[in-house]
Design an enzyme around this catalytic site. Structure first.
Site, PDB file in Angstrom:
ATOM      1  N   GLU A 190     -34.458  31.717  68.158  1.00  0.00           N
ATOM      2  CA  GLU A 190     -34.290  31.567  69.602  1.00  0.00           C
ATOM      3  C   GLU A 190     -33.137  30.596  69.811  1.00  0.00           C
ATOM      4  OE1 GLU A 190     -36.182  32.836  72.282  1.00  0.00           O
ATOM      5  OE2 GLU A 190     -37.219  34.220  70.935  1.00  0.00           O
ATOM      6  N   CYS A 228     -31.821  26.214  76.888  1.00  0.00           N
ATOM      7  CA  CYS A 228     -31.139  27.415  76.409  1.00  0.00           C
ATOM      8  C   CYS A 228     -30.928  28.415  77.535  1.00  0.00           C
ATOM      9  CB  CYS A 228     -31.952  28.065  75.300  1.00  0.00           C
ATOM     10  SG  CYS A 228     -33.680  28.349  75.739  1.00  0.00           S
TER      11      CYS A 228
END
Lengths: 472, 546
Positions: A190, A228
């Site tokens: 991720e 993110c």
């Protein structure tokens, strides 16, 4: 930190425990998940304190972003049986230290694995809290928590795992994937990227206000941009930019007050290293010149106020690297459709945000760009949509999780077929001859009538078909 | 100062029947490299319908230029440009390519069967069952289902994102690399390619050089039938594969050995490229006594010797049965083997040969190991000139012998006996997870235990091998046997990115999300997240339990 010998003994113990089959039992999995939920409830205050200490996060932001909704479903059809992979390794990150630790942990446990969780040393108060509390709420023989920095991570990566789940930067992601290759360990990465917000002209002022609020929160309200999926930069038509900037200034003041550092509603920068990195992004004189709001830095408190820039140079680091901070560049375009080409000439981000009511732009954005996900008219919120997979593509990551996808990501889907001893086609077997060949052809084409005709001797071989000269 | 070194590479891959060998000499100079091969004249066997085209290509003395990294980079760049133009995304393009593959297999069935025979002495029947018909049905399925596969999947949304709607959109990854292998060289090249095309990608295929006739045929056929701007074949060996792996791909599907898979994954790691690895392992067949023995034995033979002569990733590697039942099992195996392949199996045309002399040598070494060679209860004959080894059964070889440690990939079948059948689980679990596990029994409890306690890519009860043709099941390994899966819709998924799309409206903007934060907002958030309607109402009207 343990020695390598101790580590290997620990892991051996965990594998042994796994092989006894305990973690596969549904009752065990439920008890572990209940344990984690209890942890969250009982330790809520401590969690908020730790987040405040490490990141200066306001507890409502923390609650909003790190409260987890475990939803698991143990699926078993007659043909595909999900089974645990075995012993898995989870690397967490520092920006959402609870969410990014517990959510993968929940998925791994729900799938019946034994788990080693490595916390990020950059959020020490949170790591310490998790390392000390998790063992009190879950089965210690199956779940182990490690603190520490790169040395610990390297040691862990030397071992053989049945799966590695990593949240972090692309640079470290490459190292994790290389280490995994030695053991053929499947990996979920991720990562991040420069998540753009494409802001179209919006005719209704209500819509404009809602959009700006969501943009402001999707940047400065998301761990001060250190997320993110935070909005990295904005793309907008030149003619709309001044209005956009003015509205943003108003909303920023509404949300964070005249002196943001006093509002305690924005996280601070995680550490000196990142603070200096961000400071450096603004050093370039052309970048500095493009600042239209904010720009002040407080090194003692590791605080950077919400900053807006308009058209910094595209070659500058602020536009080539993931910002991960409260600096928001706005890039002007002639027309909004140019955003598609702009995005396609850059690495695929984890998310693309598009604020528009133009259906045609919506369609083009989906079909002509690529990213982990796309959100229309909002930002960040996709994290809470459990029915959607959360993950990247290309530079933004490999694999996905959340909701049932977490369960799947930590499972092996074993394909089972059952056959009976009845109905055995004799023409499957050698020695082969032209007759069997005909039967096989019919069977493979599901030509049951043809099959019958061949058996009765009433069907001629297909002309032109290849018939090897067999002597039988 | 140039230096020239000779490397004599003796390649014993027999082509056709008879002892035909190709020698390649590699000259390496510091400045450039040329590879020159001097194949001997090929004699084709009399019972074989030869095709003059294939005959002439073997006789040609080729000077192949070295496939260097620059050329590879250029090729990838061209293909990527094609992908970026968007042409591979359209339903029409994908269908046209799939239809062309279908046409290609129909029209060139003869050439394909011949190439497989040249490379492996593969019987025409096996070629048809295991390769040609599989490719055909793969195409058919994709053509039939593609339009529904391409439809975005609508998903439910929860209270936390209300109001919103969501869907998962399948999009192509971009430019993908398929590295194929030699045992089912046609199927294992085209099946992944079919998946890549149906998902809308551009694809480069690297067939195995150990099956050179099929490799060349694939190269020619793809050139003739498919859109070369987006679909290409690169032939070659280690150098070419290395050059390809240095490029950036959006996905790599590799079929082969665990050893090379590590190299592929390490190369992919540099570009964060996701991979599918279809490997192998020691696929066990556990045989109970309460079964229809004849049917079971036939299926075991079909899954070993009639399946590329044991050279298959899903082939039965070894058998586990009880001490008591072993003699009966062996007796039945011997009988059925004779039925299948005749009294002298070395003369049967219905069995593939060993692919190359190096594999032949490897197998003979397994067989001749001390304490192993004396456990042969059937077979054991070998013919180096023809690269043939007879169907061979061994009984209770030592557990630590090579033949019980590594994947056999040949016609040797060790039988391992245990006291009771449940003991077989320990034997299997002491080894790496295999690609497939087989169980022959009528005992429902044993079936259940087997499924629960054995981990493998896939499982098949009361048959062998055919599970990979079952529509609706993924084909892939776990652990050392691989990662990822494909076949049918799973192929489409394997080569797609599943993009999550969330549509929000501007209405219903909950201010509780935004700063300035307050205790009231937190209460409401908590209530919303718990989904408990009472708490939500209480929080809204200002009452709360906290």
């Amino acid at each position: 930190m343990e020695s390598v010998g101790d580590l290997e003994r620990d892991l051996e113990g965990m594998r042994e425990y796994y092989s006894q089959g305990k973690t596969k039992e549904a009752s065990w999995r439920k008890s572990q998940l209940k344990g984690l939920l209890t942890l969250l409830k009982e330790k809520e205050e401590d969690i908020f304190k730790a987040l405040k200490q490490d990141l200066g996060k306001h507890h409502v932001e923390a609650f909003r972003d790190e409260a987890i909704l475990p939803k698991i479903a143990v699926l078993s059809t007659a043909e595909i049986v999900p089974e645990p992979l075995g012993l898995v390794l989870i690397f967490s990150s520092w920006n959402y230290p609870f969410g990014l630790s517990l959510e993968p942990l929940i998925g791994a446990i729900a799938a019946g694995n034994t788990v080693v969780l490595k916390l990020s040393e950059l959020a020490p108060a949170c790591a310490s809290l998790l390392a000390n509390t998790i063992p009190n709420f879950v089965d210690n023989k199956a779940v182990k928590v490690f603190q520490g920095g790169p040395t610990v991570a390297e040691q862990l990566l030397q071992q053989k795992w049945d799966k590695i789940f990593f949240t972090g930067s692309a640079r470290t992601g490459r190292l994790v994937l290389s280490a995994a290759a030695k053991h053929l360990t499947p990996v979920t990465l991720e990562l991040g990227g420069k998540c753009p917000a494409v802001v179209d002209s919006l005719s209704s002022s209500f819509d404009r206000k809602a959009a700006v609020k969501r943009i402001v929160v999707g940047k400065y309200g998301a761990c001060a941009g250190q997320a993110c999926i935070a909005i990295d930069y904005i793309l907008a038509e030149r003619k709309n930019i001044s209005t956009l900037v003015e509205m943003m200034k108003v909303i920023i003041k509404e949300m964070f007050g005249g002196n943001p550092i006093e509002s305690h509603s924005i996280a601070r920068i995680i550490n000196k290293q990142h603070f200096l990195r961000l400071k450096n992004l603004l050093e370039d004189p052309n970048v500095k010149a493009s600042i239209v709001y904010g720009g002040s830095l407080d090194e003692d408190h590791l605080f950077i106020e919400p900053t807006i820039l308009v058209d910094p140079p595209l070659e500058a680091a602020i536009m080539t690297e993931e910002i991960f901070g409260p600096l928001l560049p706005i890039i002007s375009l002639e027309k909004i459709e140019d955003s598609i080409q702009f995005l396609n000439s850059r690495p695929k981000p984890l998310a693309i945000y598009c604020f528009t009511k133009n259906k045609s732009l919506e369609r083009r954005m989906i079909s002509e760009t690529s990213s982990g996900g796309v959100v229309f008219n909002d930002a960040i919120i996709q994290y809470a949509a459990d029915s959607l997979p959360f993950g990247g593509v290309g530079e933004s990551g490999v694999g996905r999780y959340h909701g049932k996808f977490s369960f799947d990501t930590f499972s092996h889907e074993k394909a089972i077929t059952r056959r009976s001893f009845l109905t055995d086609f004799w023409f499957r077997y050698p020695p082969w001859n032209a007759h069997k060949w005909q039967l096989l052809e019919c069977a493979y084409n599901s030509d049951y009538l043809g099959l019958l005709l061949v058996i009765l001797g009433l069907k001629k071989p297909r002309r032109g078909s290849y018939q090897p000269a067999y002597s039988h | 100062m140039e230096s020239i070194t000779f490397q004599l590479l003796r390649d014993y891959s027999a082509v056709g029947f008879g002892a035909n060998r190709a020698f390649s000499y590699r000259f390496t100079r510091k400045s450039n490299q040329t590879r020159v091969s001097f194949p001997k004249l090929i004699r084709t066997s009399s019972g074989f319908k030869s095709c003059s085209a294939t005959l002439s290509l073997m006789v040609e003395v080729e000077e192949k230029p070295k496939f260097d990294a620059d050329k590879t980079a250029l090729l990838v760049k061209e293909v990527r440009k094609s992908f970026n133009s968007g042409k591979t995304r359209s339903y029409e393009w994908r269908v046209s390519q799939l239809k062309s593959i279908e046409k290609m297999v129909e029209e060139k069935e003869m050439e394909i069967t011949e190439a497989l025979h040249k490379d492996l002495s593969k019987p025409a029947f096996e070629a048809f069952i295991s390769e040609i018909s599989q490719v055909k049905s793969s195409c058919k399925l994709a053509l039939k289902e593609l339009s529904s596969w391409m439809i975005p999947e609508k998903v439910k949304t929860s209270l936390t994102t209300y109001p919103s709607s969501a869907e998962i959109v399948s999009e192509p990854l971009g430019v993908v690399l398929v590295i194929s292998t030699w045992n089912f060289p046609f199927l294992l090249s085209l099946d992944p390619v079919i998946g890549a095309i149906s998902a809308g990608n551009a694809v480069v295929l690297k067939p195995s050089e150990i099956a050179p006739a099929t490799s060349l045929l694939l190269s020619n056929l793809v050139q003739e039938y498919l859109d070369n701007s987006a679909i290409r074949v690169v032939e070659g060996a280690v150098d070419e594969t290395t050059a390809l792996l240095a490029q950036k791909w959006d996905k790599i599907l590799y079929t082969g050995s665990a050893r090379v898979a590590r190299i592929v994954m390490a190369a992919a790691a540099k570009h964060l490229t996701p991979v599918i690895l279809e490997l192998g392992g020691k696929c066990p067949a556990v045989v109970d006594s309460n079964i229809d023995l004849q049917v079971a034995v036939r299926r075991i033979i079909a899954g070993k010797w009639a399946c590329n002569n044991g050279q298959a990733c899903i082939g039965v590697d070894y058998i586990i049965t009880t001490n008591a039942f072993a003699p009966k099992l062996i007796h039945s195996l011997r009988h059925e083997l004779e039925q299948f392949f005749g009294k002298d199996p070395m003369k049967s045309k219905d069995i593939s040969r060993i692919v190359s002399s190096s594999h032949f040598a490897r197998l003979v070494k397994l067989l001749d190991e001390e304490n192993v060679s004396d456990k042969v209860v059937f077979g054991g004959q070998r013919d180096e000139n023809q690269l043939k080894i007879a169907p061979t059964i061994l009984l209770d070889v030592p557990e630590d012998s090579q033949i019980m440690q590594e994947e056999i990939f040949g016609p040797l079948m060790p039988i391992h006996t245990v006291e009771k059948l449940e003991d077989s689980f320990e034997v299997i679990n002491s080894k790496q997870k295999p690609l497939a596990a087989y169980l022959f029994t009528n005992d429902e409890l044993l079936k259940k235990d087997f499924v629960q306690n054995i981990s493998s890519g896939g499982m098949l009860i009361n048959d062998t091998v055919v599970h990979v043709a079952t529509e609706g099941l993924p084909f892939g390994g776990v652990g050392e046997s691989g990662m990822g899966s494909y076949h049918g819709k799973f192929s489409f998924d394997a080569f797609s990115h599943k993009k999550a799309v969330l549509y929000r409206s501007f209405a219903g903007d909950a201010s509780i999300r935004y700063p300035p934060y307050s205790p009231e907002k937190q209460r409401l958030l908590k209530a919303l997240i718990s989904g408990n309607i009472i708490s939500i109402i209480l929080a809204l009207i200002g009452w709360s339990r906290d």
